[in-house]
Design a protein around this motif. Structure first.
Motif, PDB file in Angstrom:
ATOM      1  N   SER A 238       0.865  -1.188   0.000  1.00  0.00           N
ATOM      2  CA  SER A 238       0.000   0.000   0.000  1.00  0.00           C
ATOM      3  C   SER A 238       0.896   1.231   0.000  1.00  0.00           C
ATOM      4  N   ILE A 269      -5.278  -3.352   6.461  1.00  0.00           N
ATOM      5  CA  ILE A 269      -5.371  -3.695   5.046  1.00  0.00           C
ATOM      6  C   ILE A 269      -5.178  -5.201   4.888  1.00  0.00           C
ATOM      7  N   ASP A 270      -5.713  -5.759   3.803  1.00  0.00           N
ATOM      8  CA  ASP A 270      -5.420  -7.168   3.547  1.00  0.00           C
ATOM      9  C   ASP A 270      -4.046  -7.283   2.892  1.00  0.00           C
ATOM     10  N   LYS A 274      -5.842  -3.995   0.057  1.00  0.00           N
ATOM     11  CA  LYS A 274      -7.204  -3.467   0.137  1.00  0.00           C
ATOM     12  C   LYS A 274      -7.507  -3.048   1.574  1.00  0.00           C
ATOM     13  N   GLU A 275      -8.028  -1.834   1.722  1.00  0.00           N
ATOM     14  CA  GLU A 275      -8.342  -1.344   3.062  1.00  0.00           C
ATOM     15  C   GLU A 275      -9.541  -2.095   3.630  1.00  0.00           C
TER      16      GLU A 275
END
Length: 343
Positions: A238, A269-270, A274-275
């Motif tokens: 990220s 996040i993953d 992704k948040e």
């Protein structure tokens, strides 16, 4: 949470209050806005030694956190104030308490959570030195005899073998992504020639095990959450969280979280970036955050010189404690869980 649990909290301090002229979002944006800043570097051997840029000495506080039902209690256990030195971070690694200074590691043997003296004496510690021990920030256990250290001056993650007191692996952040400053060999002594923040590629400020034999990290300058996988390959998970700190894996290893420091937000996040979740606290400088158990997180709200234990599912503040007697700002935290008593 219904079962009783006990944790050791390792809390480092700064003797300076948070300076928003240097660490607000606006200040950091302006400081690193120049995309050509690495094009005008002085020679490495002209850089001043690290000891000219040491911070004001500050210590470590060891605390015991007890959770019983819906009650939390925080009690002092030990202190460590090495003369003339600043403690950055600390970790329990096997039966050692490892303390990360700005330019050295030291450890106390036979120092488990139940065997710490009330005051730790630097004369009892074993010291580890390395030419790349410069701008150290964090230390995390990666095994019973090994630890991972983040070093901002070389923009590197270092793995240290405590059985031999040696650095056994050096992973610099890749030039293909972050550009080039100084080509370093293992013999280049960055304690004698300190690469300061504005000459660094990333200002890495945390590196910790990712739960899958890799290392997750945070960079202040780019606001990256990055990942070295088990094979040593690097990718950005990220991007764009300027000033972020505290990259860690969740307890189940399925996700990452970090402190969006300037905005006072815990971000989850993953592993693909992704948040998943955001949780804001009342802080203009959230220096560190760590999961305690389930939805309980411990927040280092440095601008209020506090630790706050918060359930991010309900928003309930389990405890909030200031540390004005220990310095001007809380800094980094590390948590070790005690074995659950099943008797």
């Amino acid at each position: 949470m219904t079962e009783s649990r006990t944790f050791t909290i390792l809390l480092s301090h700064s003797n300076r209050p948070v300076d928003f002229a240097q660490c607000s979002l606006d200040a950091l944006t302006q400081r690193y806005a120049d995309t050509t800043r690495l094009d005008r570097l002085p020679p490495l051997d002209s850089l001043a030694p690290a000891d000219r840029q040491r911070h004001i000495p500050a210590g470590l506080t060891v605390l015991t956190l007890s959770l019983d039902g819906d009650t939390a209690t925080l009690t002092p256990a030990a202190t460590f104030d090495p003369p003339g030195r600043k403690v950055q971070h600390a970790a329990l690694v096997g039966d050692r308490l490892v303390v990360c200074l700005e330019d050295a590691l030291l450890y106390f043997a036979d120092a488990g959570p139940d065997s710490l003296p009330a005051v730790l004496d630097v004369a009892d510690a074993r010291w580890i030195d390395d030419p790349w021990f410069s701008g150290l920030h964090t230390v995390f256990a990666s095994g019973t005899d090994r630890c991972i250290v983040s070093a901002s001056a070389p923009d590197a993650v270092l793995e240290v073998d405590l059985a031999t007191d040696r650095v056994v692996a050096r992973n610099r952040l890749p030039e293909a992504i972050y550009g080039r400053n100084y080509p370093l060999s293992a013999d280049d002594d960055l304690r004698r020639h300190y690469v300061s923040n504005d000459f660094q590629l990333t200002h890495i400020n945390c590196a910790s095990p990712d739960g899958q034999d890799g290392i997750v990290l945070s960079t202040l300058i780019q606001g990256d959450i990055g990942l070295f996988d088990a094979g040593g390959d690097y990718r950005i998970v990220s991007h764009g969280h300027l000033g972020c700190h505290a990259a860690r894996a969740t307890a189940d290893g399925e996700a990452f979280y970090f402190a969006d420091s300037c905005n006072g937000v815990l971000v989850v996040i993953d592993r693909a970036g992704k948040e998943l979740r955001r949780f804001a606290v009342d802080s203009r400088w959230l220096h560190d955050v760590q999961q305690v158990a389930d939805d309980l997180f411990l927040f280092c709200t440095s601008d209020s010189n506090s630790l706050e234990l918060i359930d991010i599912a309900s928003g309930r503040v389990w405890l909030s404690e200031r540390f004005d007697a220990r310095g001007g700002a809380t800094q980094f935290v590390n948590i070790a869980s005690h074995p659950v008593d099943t008797r």
